[in-house]
Design an enzyme around this catalytic site. Structure first.
Site, PDB file in Angstrom:
ATOM      1  N   ILE A 150       2.513 -11.872  -5.462  1.00 43.82           N
ATOM      2  CA  ILE A 150       2.706 -10.450  -5.159  1.00 43.82           C
ATOM      3  C   ILE A 150       1.394  -9.874  -4.631  1.00 43.82           C
ATOM      4  O   ILE A 150       0.365  -9.896  -5.328  1.00 43.82           O
ATOM      5  CB  ILE A 150       3.162  -9.661  -6.411  1.00 43.82           C
ATOM      6  CG1 ILE A 150       4.453 -10.270  -6.985  1.00 43.82           C
ATOM      7  CG2 ILE A 150       3.370  -8.177  -6.064  1.00 43.82           C
ATOM      8  CD1 ILE A 150       4.957  -9.608  -8.268  1.00 43.82           C
ATOM      9  N   LYS A 172       5.284  -1.251  10.182  1.00 46.85           N
ATOM     10  CA  LYS A 172       6.432  -1.554   9.320  1.00 46.85           C
ATOM     11  C   LYS A 172       7.648  -1.968  10.166  1.00 46.85           C
ATOM     12  O   LYS A 172       8.443  -2.818   9.746  1.00 46.85           O
ATOM     13  CB  LYS A 172       6.770  -0.361   8.424  1.00 46.85           C
ATOM     14  CG  LYS A 172       5.687  -0.026   7.405  1.00 46.85           C
ATOM     15  CD  LYS A 172       5.471  -1.131   6.384  1.00 46.85           C
ATOM     16  CE  LYS A 172       4.574  -0.695   5.228  1.00 46.85           C
ATOM     17  NZ  LYS A 172       4.370  -1.736   4.216  1.00 46.85           N
ATOM     18  N   ASN A 187       3.730  -6.844  -0.604  1.00 48.92           N
ATOM     19  CA  ASN A 187       3.818  -5.432  -0.998  1.00 48.92           C
ATOM     20  C   ASN A 187       2.608  -4.615  -0.537  1.00 48.92           C
ATOM     21  O   ASN A 187       2.753  -3.425  -0.237  1.00 48.92           O
ATOM     22  CB  ASN A 187       3.958  -5.350  -2.525  1.00 48.92           C
ATOM     23  CG  ASN A 187       3.575  -3.982  -3.058  1.00 48.92           C
ATOM     24  OD1 ASN A 187       4.368  -3.037  -3.038  1.00 48.92           O
ATOM     25  ND2 ASN A 187       2.326  -3.833  -3.509  1.00 48.92           N
ATOM     26  N   TYR A 189       1.149   3.097  11.107  1.00 48.44           N
ATOM     27  CA  TYR A 189       1.892   2.688   9.909  1.00 48.44           C
ATOM     28  C   TYR A 189       3.364   2.418  10.238  1.00 48.44           C
ATOM     29  O   TYR A 189       3.897   1.353   9.911  1.00 48.44           O
ATOM     30  CB  TYR A 189       1.770   3.790   8.852  1.00 48.44           C
ATOM     31  CG  TYR A 189       2.512   3.517   7.559  1.00 48.44           C
ATOM     32  CD1 TYR A 189       2.018   2.597   6.641  1.00 48.44           C
ATOM     33  CD2 TYR A 189       3.697   4.191   7.244  1.00 48.44           C
ATOM     34  CE1 TYR A 189       2.685   2.352   5.444  1.00 48.44           C
ATOM     35  CE2 TYR A 189       4.365   3.959   6.052  1.00 48.44           C
ATOM     36  CZ  TYR A 189       3.855   3.039   5.157  1.00 48.44           C
ATOM     37  OH  TYR A 189       4.530   2.801   3.979  1.00 48.44           O
ATOM     38  N   THR A 212       2.564   7.090  -6.170  1.00 47.12           N
ATOM     39  CA  THR A 212       1.428   6.158  -6.179  1.00 47.12           C
ATOM     40  C   THR A 212       0.244   6.797  -5.454  1.00 47.12           C
ATOM     41  O   THR A 212       0.351   7.894  -4.888  1.00 47.12           O
ATOM     42  CB  THR A 212       1.786   4.855  -5.431  1.00 47.12           C
ATOM     43  OG1 THR A 212       1.964   5.192  -4.045  1.00 47.12           O
ATOM     44  CG2 THR A 212       3.046   4.209  -5.956  1.00 47.12           C
TER      45      THR A 212
HETATM   46  N1  LIG Z   1       4.465   5.060  -2.247  1.00 46.53           N
HETATM   47  C1  LIG Z   1       5.451   5.338  -1.397  1.00 46.53           C
HETATM   48  O1  LIG Z   1       6.035   6.436  -1.415  1.00 46.53           O
HETATM   49  C2  LIG Z   1       5.872   4.306  -0.396  1.00 46.53           C
HETATM   50  C3  LIG Z   1       6.939   4.642   0.470  1.00 46.53           C
HETATM   51  C4  LIG Z   1       7.362   3.692   1.395  1.00 46.53           C
HETATM   52  C5  LIG Z   1       6.742   2.450   1.432  1.00 46.53           C
HETATM   53  N2  LIG Z   1       5.716   2.156   0.592  1.00 46.53           N
HETATM   54  C6  LIG Z   1       5.130   0.817   0.671  1.00 46.53           C
HETATM   55  O2  LIG Z   1       5.055   0.259  -0.628  1.00 46.53           O
HETATM   56  C7  LIG Z   1       3.959  -0.658  -0.706  1.00 46.53           C
HETATM   57  C8  LIG Z   1       3.116  -0.333  -1.920  1.00 46.53           C
HETATM   58  O3  LIG Z   1       2.559   0.965  -1.725  1.00 46.53           O
HETATM   59  P1  LIG Z   1       1.952   1.834  -2.909  1.00 46.53           P
HETATM   60  O4  LIG Z   1       2.499   3.193  -2.727  1.00 46.53           O
HETATM   61  O5  LIG Z   1       2.085   1.134  -4.214  1.00 46.53           O
HETATM   62  O6  LIG Z   1       0.434   1.856  -2.428  1.00 46.53           O
HETATM   63  P2  LIG Z   1      -0.941   2.002  -3.245  1.00 46.53           P
HETATM   64  O7  LIG Z   1      -0.726   2.686  -4.532  1.00 46.53           O
HETATM   65  O8  LIG Z   1      -1.905   2.569  -2.276  1.00 46.53           O
HETATM   66  O9  LIG Z   1      -1.314   0.472  -3.563  1.00 46.53           O
HETATM   67  C9  LIG Z   1      -1.590  -0.385  -2.514  1.00 46.53           C
HETATM   68  C10 LIG Z   1      -1.861  -1.786  -3.024  1.00 46.53           C
HETATM   69  O10 LIG Z   1      -2.211  -2.569  -1.876  1.00 46.53           O
HETATM   70  C11 LIG Z   1      -3.465  -3.153  -2.094  1.00 46.53           C
HETATM   71  N3  LIG Z   1      -4.271  -3.167  -0.881  1.00 46.53           N
HETATM   72  C12 LIG Z   1      -4.569  -2.110  -0.078  1.00 46.53           C
HETATM   73  N4  LIG Z   1      -5.436  -2.496   0.866  1.00 46.53           N
HETATM   74  C13 LIG Z   1      -5.677  -3.810   0.656  1.00 46.53           C
HETATM   75  C14 LIG Z   1      -6.503  -4.760   1.277  1.00 46.53           C
HETATM   76  N5  LIG Z   1      -7.289  -4.451   2.330  1.00 46.53           N
HETATM   77  N6  LIG Z   1      -6.516  -6.030   0.787  1.00 46.53           N
HETATM   78  C15 LIG Z   1      -5.772  -6.342  -0.288  1.00 46.53           C
HETATM   79  N7  LIG Z   1      -4.967  -5.496  -0.915  1.00 46.53           N
HETATM   80  C16 LIG Z   1      -4.930  -4.233  -0.457  1.00 46.53           C
HETATM   81  C17 LIG Z   1      -4.165  -2.311  -3.151  1.00 46.53           C
HETATM   82  O11 LIG Z   1      -5.032  -3.150  -3.904  1.00 46.53           O
HETATM   83  P3  LIG Z   1      -6.645  -3.133  -3.854  1.00 46.53           P
HETATM   84  O12 LIG Z   1      -7.072  -1.723  -3.557  1.00 46.53           O
HETATM   85  O13 LIG Z   1      -7.016  -3.632  -5.210  1.00 46.53           O
HETATM   86  O14 LIG Z   1      -7.015  -4.104  -2.783  1.00 46.53           O
HETATM   87  C18 LIG Z   1      -3.005  -1.844  -4.001  1.00 46.53           C
HETATM   88  O15 LIG Z   1      -2.730  -2.789  -5.013  1.00 46.53           O
HETATM   89  C19 LIG Z   1       3.216  -0.525   0.629  1.00 46.53           C
HETATM   90  O16 LIG Z   1       3.582  -1.569   1.491  1.00 46.53           O
HETATM   91  C20 LIG Z   1       3.701   0.793   1.173  1.00 46.53           C
HETATM   92  O17 LIG Z   1       3.637   0.832   2.589  1.00 46.53           O
HETATM   93  C21 LIG Z   1       5.271   3.055  -0.322  1.00 46.53           C
END
Ligand SMILES: NC(=O)c1ccc[n+]([C@@H]2O[C@H](COP(=O)([O-])OP(=O)(O)OC[C@H]3O[C@@H](n4cnc5c(N)ncnc54)[C@H](OP(=O)(O)O)[C@@H]3O)[C@@H](O)[C@H]2O)c1
Length: 243
Positions: free
Chosen positions: A6, A150, A78, A146, A183
């Site tokens: 993951i 996607k 993810n 973005y 998040t």
């Molecule tokens: N939140 C929403 O409403 C939403 C809606 C639609 C889609 N999504 C999608 O859901 C997924 C998870 O999003 P989230 O909301 O949980 O985001 P988040 O809270 O910002 O978490 C992002 C995760 O990705 C990792 N990450 C970011 N940049 C990275 C890098 N350069 N290298 C390695 N890991 C990296 C971060 O880990 P580190 O910082 O430890 O590296 C963190 O664990 C994403 O693909 C996002 O596009 C989210």
């Protein structure tokens, strides 16, 4: 053992997915992100910056070791970034490279390596789930890179599934929009200015009206769906409210 890889497991949806998977006793999770935040006897962490393509290429082999005892293998791409919110024409050029590296190029390399490493384990379920976004389906101003990234991930998922079907490999690939989840990514969205993002007020409203899903709830739905057998004719590109 049911093995999960993951990405982005340090916080948000990825962390919730890892923790939900670990609730099953016969499950092992390998989390991939820059930071490690989960301590569990069946959790392993691979520190990796998915925007550093050289580091990704050099470390890929560590993510997909031989798993002769696997009863299932699941990759969840993810990790994702929105990057700077702003209009095309008003952004540094590096922004596009950064967003596409994390959201498309790194997931594509992980998919490629997963399929190559585990393609021959035909007797067990193997799944790749790519976390996408509704921004792939409709234009959201300020989120150009973005949304495009996607959409590319959705197209790659569809194509790779067609290829696996033509090979009769039995491997399942899906992309899934998780809906709006509470998040750090949503916190970042709420810092944007209305002139760089015309939906700023709407997104702040979703938060203040309590309409964001908690990551644990979304992760629970995704894991429950992953555990169910595939239904005939299931779409490849899915939304959280359709699973
Ligand atoms: N939140 C929403 O409403 C939403 C809606 C639609 C889609 N999504 C999608 O859901 C997924 C998870 O999003 P989230 O909301 O949980 O985001 P988040 O809270 O910002 O978490 C992002 C995760 O990705 C990792 N990450 C970011 N940049 C990275 C890098 N350069 N290298 C390695 N890991 C990296 C971060 O880990 P580190 O910082 O430890 O590296 C963190 O664990 C994403 O693909 C996002 O596009 C989210």
């Amino acid at each position: 053992m049911h093995y999960y890889i993951i990405t982005g497991a340090s916080r948000g949806l990825g962390k919730a997915l890892a923790e939900e998977a670990l609730k099953q006793p016969d499950t092992s999770v390998l989390g991939v992100s820059r930071h490690a935040t989960i301590t569990h006897e069946r959790y392993q962490h691979q520190p990796l910056d998915l925007s550093d393509m050289l580091a990704v290429q050099n470390n890929l082999y560590k993510l997909f070791p031989a798993r002769p005892d696997a009863t299932s293998l699941t990759l969840i791409n993810n990790a994702g970034v929105l990057g700077e919110i702003g209009y095309v024409g008003e952004l540094p050029n590096e922004h596009f490279e950064f967003v596409f590296d994390v959201n498309v190029v790194a997931p594509a390399m992980l998919m490629n390596t997963f399929l190559s490493a585990y393609g021959s384990q035909t007797s067990i379920p193997r799944t790749i789930l790519n976390i996408s976004s509704g921004a792939a389906q409709r234009p959201i101003d300020g989120w150009g890179a973005y949304g495009a990234s996607k959409a590319a991930l959705d197209a790659l998922t569809r194509t790779a599934q067609k290829e696996q079907d033509l090979r009769s490999s039995g491997i399942r690939l899906r992309s899934l929009s998780p809906g709006v989840v509470d998040t750090a990514m949503q916190e970042h969205i709420r810092t944007a200015d209305e002139q760089d993002f015309s939906e700023a007020t709407r997104f702040s409203g979703l938060y203040s009206e309590g309409q964001l899903a908690q990551p644990e709830v979304t992760a629970g739905k995704i894991l429950a769906w992953l555990h169910r057998p595939t239904t005939n004719g299931e779409e490849i590109v899915l939304r959280i409210d359709s699973i």
